[in-house]
Design an enzyme around this catalytic site. Structure first.
Site, PDB file in Angstrom:
ATOM      1  CB  SER A 155      52.512 -54.227 132.921  1.00 50.52           C
ATOM      2  OG  SER A 155      52.117 -55.736 133.101  1.00 50.52           O
ATOM      3  CG  ASP A 209      55.740 -56.673 139.399  1.00 51.31           C
ATOM      4  OD1 ASP A 209      54.786 -57.368 139.615  1.00 51.31           O
ATOM      5  OD2 ASP A 209      56.045 -55.990 138.488  1.00 51.31           O
ATOM      6  CG  HIS A 241      52.527 -55.196 137.957  1.00 52.25           C
ATOM      7  ND1 HIS A 241      53.534 -55.337 137.691  1.00 52.25           N
ATOM      8  CD2 HIS A 241      51.284 -55.028 137.293  1.00 52.25           C
ATOM      9  CE1 HIS A 241      53.123 -55.527 136.096  1.00 52.25           C
ATOM     10  NE2 HIS A 241      51.899 -55.440 135.982  1.00 52.25           N
TER      11      HIS A 241
END
Length: 269
Positions: A155, A209, A241
């Site tokens: 991320s 995601d 995610h």
């Protein structure tokens, strides 16, 4: 309506963190507990010249380095026995997308979810890159060959991984981005050295995601193509995610392949 709107980025972040933490707890519940490290620079341990390979893992927004340390237990191949791992923690900073809430953050994020067109705070990204480069420089000064240095991140840590690899003056072993995005605009390409462009990129992204949209990951392909950087992009259906075992197992084989290639190319006749 306003209250609901204000809560959305924080809710997205919370869900993403809970998903990742749940994955780590379920996958690594049988492994030992690791000690914490307070910040990116202070957690950089003394360099070990006996470690042929160095892997730096950069966590996501609101997370910590120690929470991700069990990831290394996935790498069971004998090639990783002498690998040095480092899991630093980001400093606490106010984050714009969460209305100034202070949390562990490598740099500022202006909005969530992140799309291909989301704005970037390039100045704070570049400050974070300097910290990562200081860690890399210390390991290389301690005897690690640059081609045996691998930067990985999830991320926000994935975005920082990309920036750190592309802006480093030397070619590294590789950069692995999980559910990340390009944290600067195309004008930054002019700052990439020819050696930096030789560092291969592995990009893994879940199609489902909802925090860093799949389109944000896909946008990296034309960016890297324009920069002349080789990138292997892997899409994972039904993955949100978070990081999956499948992604980490592929990362192990991806790094191992490059470790073997590096070893053979640097061996003496």
């Amino acid at each position: 309506m306003r209250t609901s709107t204000l809560k959305k980025p924080i809710v997205l972040l919370t869900i993403a963190l809970l998903t990742t933490v749940f994955f780590l707890l379920v996958t690594f519940s049988q492994n030992k507990h690791y000690s914490s490290s307070p910040s990116a620079i202070s957690s950089s341990r003394n360099s070990d010249p006996m470690a042929r390979t160095f892997i730096l893992w950069l966590h996501g927004l609101g997370d910590s380095g120690p929470a991700n340390e069990p990831i290394k237990t996935i790498f069971k191949s004998p090639e990783f026995r002498n690998t040095k791992w480092l899991f630093p923690s980001a400093p606490s900073n106010p984050v714009s997308c969460n209305y100034g809430m202070v949390m562990p953050s490598w740099f500022d994020i202006r909005e969530l979810p992140l799309t291909a067109g989301s704005p970037n705070d390039e100045s704070s990204v570049l400050r974070a890159v300097k910290d990562v480069h200081a860690i890399i420089d210390k390991e290389i000064a301690g005897g690690i060959n640059p081609e045996n240095v691998y930067i990985c991140g999830f991320s926000q840590g994935g975005a920082l991984t990309l920036a750190s690899v592309l802006l480093y003056p030397k070619a590294l072993g590789g950069g692995a981005v999980f559910s990340g995005w390009v944290p600067f605009n195309s004008s930054t390409i002019n700052q990439f050295t020819e050696d930096a462009k030789k560092t291969p990129i592995l990009w893994s992204h879940g199609i489902d995601d909802k925090t860093v949209l799949f389109e944000a990951g896909q946008a990296a392909l034309p960016f890297l193509q324009e920069a002349g950087v080789a990138c292997e992009f892997k899409a994972y259906p039904d993955l949100g995610h978070s990081i999956s075992n499948k992604e980490l197992q592929y990362l192990e084989s991806w790094i191992k392949q490059r470790m073997q290639s590096s070893s053979s190319s640097s061996s003496f006749p």
